[in-house]
Design an enzyme around this catalytic site. Structure first.
Site, short mmCIF file in Angstrom:
data_model
loop_
_atom_site.label_atom_id
_atom_site.label_comp_id
_atom_site.label_asym_id
_atom_site.label_seq_id
_atom_site.Cartn_x
_atom_site.Cartn_y
_atom_site.Cartn_z
N ASP A 67 37.97 96.35 -12.74
CA ASP A 67 36.74 96.88 -12.15
C ASP A 67 36.13 97.86 -13.15
O ASP A 67 36.86 98.51 -13.91
CB ASP A 67 37.03 97.60 -10.84
N ASP A 98 32.74 91.00 -7.39
CA ASP A 98 32.54 91.71 -6.13
C ASP A 98 31.07 91.65 -5.70
O ASP A 98 30.77 91.50 -4.51
CB ASP A 98 32.97 93.17 -6.25
#
Length: 175
Positions: free
Chosen positions: A119, A136
């Site tokens: 991330d 995401d």
């Protein structure tokens, strides 16, 4: 037909962009996830490399096989939706395509990166919000479109039921 092809191409591009940005993130932060950040738009968004062993907000951290299994189940449900309804509704097709390709992006990481997802996108104006990635984004956009599809479908069904109930009855009372 072009819309369906475009949805699949968009999903594939999102998957490719997810892979590319994760590779760039790992290369930009050679010392690994140390909390170091690079401002993109100061005070709004930065890139902060995080390896997430869980889902959003670190839930189910370290439960890689549960997360992979849940992702696989969601993707199978999405594929079933595509097979049953996909070509009947463009919005549904787009929604499910984005969820599938986003799921593939994060599943790839979980399988090939020791159960962790890379991330890097961080809203600095909302520090409690989890750091996330392109996959995401695809999942959230797809889920939002899926909710929109079901709301529209429910409203359509409600309207049809109301119209049927309001149809004038024939003079002999047999509807």
């Amino acid at each position: 037909m072009i819309s369906y092809i475009l949805a699949l191409v968009t999903g594939a591009v999102m998957f490719g962009l997810d892979r590319y940005t994760k590779i760039l993130t790992v290369a930009k932060f050679p010392n690994g996830p140390t909390g170091e950040s690079v401002d993109v738009i100061k005070g709004i968004i930065d890139f902060t490399y995080v390896r997430n062993g869980g889902s959003a907000w670190g839930m189910l951290s370290g439960k890689t096989w549960i997360l992979i299994s849940l992702t696989a189940v969601v993707m199978l449900v999405c594929i079933a939706l595509l097979l049953k309804y996909g070509t009947k509704n463009k919005l549904l097709f787009w929604a499910v395509s984005l969820v599938i390709f986003g799921g593939l992006g994060n599943m790839y990481d979980r399988i090939f990166n020791g159960g962790e997802v890379v991330d890097f996108i961080h809203f600095t104006f909302f520090p409690q919000f989890p750091v996330f990635n392109v996959a995401d984004c695809a999942i959230v956009i797809g889920a939002g479109l899926l909710i929109l599809y079901f709301v529209i479908d429910m409203l359509r069904e409600s309207r049809v039921k109301r119209e049927v109930a309001e149809e004038p009855k024939s003079e002999n009372g047999n509807g």
